[in-house]
Design a protein around this motif. Sequence first.
Motif, mmCIF file in Angstrom:
data_model
loop_
_atom_site.group_PDB
_atom_site.id
_atom_site.type_symbol
_atom_site.label_atom_id
_atom_site.label_comp_id
_atom_site.label_asym_id
_atom_site.label_seq_id
_atom_site.Cartn_x
_atom_site.Cartn_y
_atom_site.Cartn_z
ATOM 1 N N ARG A 141 0.908 -1.217 -0.208
ATOM 2 C CA ARG A 141 -0.011 -0.239 0.010
ATOM 3 C C ARG A 141 0.975 1.255 -0.017
ATOM 4 O O ARG A 141 0.635 2.165 -0.596
ATOM 5 C CB ARG A 141 -0.888 0.021 1.248
ATOM 6 C CG ARG A 141 -1.976 0.783 1.013
ATOM 7 C CD ARG A 141 -3.085 0.615 2.145
ATOM 8 N NE ARG A 141 -2.557 1.016 3.726
ATOM 9 C CZ ARG A 141 -3.182 0.910 4.875
ATOM 10 N NH1 ARG A 141 -4.188 0.277 4.698
ATOM 11 N NH2 ARG A 141 -2.649 1.323 5.690
ATOM 12 N N GLU A 142 1.842 1.062 0.921
ATOM 13 C CA GLU A 142 2.936 2.309 1.001
ATOM 14 C C GLU A 142 3.624 2.560 -0.615
ATOM 15 O O GLU A 142 3.537 3.827 -0.924
ATOM 16 C CB GLU A 142 4.112 1.893 2.081
ATOM 17 C CG GLU A 142 4.660 3.048 2.529
ATOM 18 C CD GLU A 142 3.724 3.812 3.411
ATOM 19 O OE1 GLU A 142 3.928 5.017 3.410
ATOM 20 O OE2 GLU A 142 2.905 3.211 4.160
ATOM 21 N N SER B 21 1.440 4.153 -2.694
ATOM 22 C CA SER B 21 0.851 5.640 -2.477
ATOM 23 C C SER B 21 2.100 6.598 -3.079
ATOM 24 O O SER B 21 1.759 7.782 -3.217
ATOM 25 C CB SER B 21 0.902 5.944 -1.030
ATOM 26 O OG SER B 21 2.016 5.872 -0.296
ATOM 27 N N MET B 22 3.246 5.679 -3.568
ATOM 28 C CA MET B 22 4.138 6.653 -4.026
ATOM 29 C C MET B 22 4.263 6.469 -5.808
ATOM 30 O O MET B 22 5.140 6.749 -6.382
ATOM 31 C CB MET B 22 5.708 5.913 -3.663
ATOM 32 C CG MET B 22 5.819 5.988 -2.328
ATOM 33 S SD MET B 22 7.500 5.254 -1.747
ATOM 34 C CE MET B 22 7.482 5.645 -0.165
ATOM 35 N N GLU C 241 11.353 5.590 1.977
ATOM 36 C CA GLU C 241 11.304 7.040 1.197
ATOM 37 C C GLU C 241 12.544 7.150 0.585
ATOM 38 O O GLU C 241 12.588 7.748 -0.602
ATOM 39 C CB GLU C 241 11.086 8.104 2.558
ATOM 40 C CG GLU C 241 9.681 8.536 2.517
ATOM 41 C CD GLU C 241 9.639 9.774 3.477
ATOM 42 O OE1 GLU C 241 10.177 10.532 3.511
ATOM 43 O OE2 GLU C 241 8.901 9.582 4.506
#
Lengths: 356, 321
Positions: free
Chosen positions: A233-234, A237-238, A344
């Motif tokens: 999911r992370e 989202s990117m 990130e």
Amino acid sequence: MNKKPIISFPHLGDYHIPIKFLLGHLTSYEVIEAPPITKKTIELGTKHSPDFVCVPFKYNLGNFIETLDAGANILIQAGGGCRYGYYPEVQEKILKDLGYNFELLTLGENGHVYLKHIYKMMKRINPKTNIFKSSYYGIMTILMVRFMDEIDKIIRKNIGFEKEKGSFTTLKKEMLDDFSSCKNIHSLIGAYHKYKKEFLMLPIDKPDNCLKVGIIGELYTSMEPFSSYFLERELASMNIEIKRFTNVTYLLFQKRLREKKMLKYIKDYCKYTLGADGMDNVYRTKYLIDNDYDGIIHIKPFGCTPEIGAIPIIKRVCDEGKIPIIYFSFDSQTSEIGIKTRLEAFYDMLKIKKGR
Amino acid sequence: MNAYLGVDIGSISTKGVVIDEENNILASDYIWTKGNPIDAVKRLMNSLKDQVDNDRVKIIGIGTTGSARKLIGSMLNATVVKNEITAHAIGTLSLYPDVRTIFEIGGQDSKIILIEDGIVTDYAMNTLCAAGTGAFLSSQAERLGVAVEDFGKIALTSQKPTKIAARCTVFAESDLVHKAQMGYKKEDIIAGLCNSVVSNYLNNVGKGKKIYSPIIFQGGVSKNVGVKKAFENEVGTEVIVDKNGHLMGALGVAILSKNATNKTNFDFSMADEEFETKGVECNGCSNHCEIICVSKNHQMIDSWGNRCSKGDLINKKKSHY
């Protein structure tokens, strides 16, 4: 057992739906799902597990405790080619020591899941089972798993680029509800084609040169999103396209068939298999390099021996293929912030590299 | 004149810079966080405000990095919130365009960043262990009765550094106590500790990485000449420590805010405003997510920490990727 038998099983991603479907059709006993995994599940599991056991054991144990508390008294556990093979016995012992009264059934022996073994097990919990009915629903369940995995592939490719936020998740939920209420193979196939079309029609905004990342590693952390802190999911989202290899279809059918082919593909690096999915992940690393992916994320539970064996080889393949890779080890105490920070930075690195 | 503010807020220290369009540092400060990031940032803002000419300098971009970047980003209404790995790489590259390796040892974490042709190709951050970080060194300095600032100088006087177990903080500490009781000289123990920090770093964070020079060493621990010397002995080449090495993260994120498209208008007035954080437990399910709410003058401005949409208190700002 004099109590009314209630069957239950641990969670693994969305696969509780086909498992419940299969069990529901094969026995006259009641089947309940373990309560969804939450922080409480893993806290319970950790509390009663050996400290250094791999984290899927803790999740499974937490599931068992919660479902036993909810009334289950027949538990089902699988087993695999690594420490996973010891799960059923050790968990049974721990739970019995805690004072629970239940019966634990396993899906396989010697680290393999056999259909024959499953049938034998079904016979034990329901003597009236007939082989034709079981086979029919067995095949239907296998198809359902296969369809789910196929749809998931489409989702992973596109979910990072959805125009309307949440459209994929909503449709998937709808699809799973539909799948579990299908009465026969014919309607299941119909539903699959209908939803496949709908998924492909969902509006997306996907650039041609989007970032593509492959997820490799151990099976439980790959398939149970909670255990990897919703890594996919992370990534979505990117705005990243995700490729993941491990799913139940792969583990049950494709893995054994492809072993020779995979070993040949990576003959410069591996001469034999490494246990569990170790060799498969070396193969996947090379595959991702050869198919122009931008980066690789390797995930495993802390202390996963087969993956630890595979990592030095994977490192070398990545060095030679000049592809960025990061490694995550998950345990019940892993800091979520630490993972986000590294992820990130990984994203920044891939993006700047691609921009050049 | 347009200027940009960068704040790097770590567990131990808080760093801030104000730069102009040419990346020249107009103002900078380095203060202790003391476990209170909100207060630290206020103190930092007051200090920076005194250093710049407020009539001439207009801050139009704000970036935050470091472990409290989110909280401080929300307080300062930052235009860029970036992880410390990227920020350090960008900051260092602005001063040393041909750097190949960055060693960074901070208060609670350490990282290695590998760079090729001006872009990051690989990095690692310590995952499980606090051995060899600034916090460990300062606690051991205290045990030995030495000011942490003098630690490096004392280490350099040692002729024969003692071997100290480097695997883990707990082992290192008990080994250190043991060696002290055996009668080893203090400077030898201190030098041994510096060596153990380095070997721990290279074995854990730098494991399997190919280290090329030029190497830049930064973070709070880089001020310790003993550790710098130990690094040079271990890798066999010169290790550069910049006099502004501690500001690289702040500098990097200030540069990122300069390059970002969104702009703001900042005066240092936030230093006088009242900020408060509050932890709220969501009771939506048994996850019991702990949600952190930040309020400014008793009005909520941001919240985070929830895993699903159930706990959304206010619509979140779009994250800054």
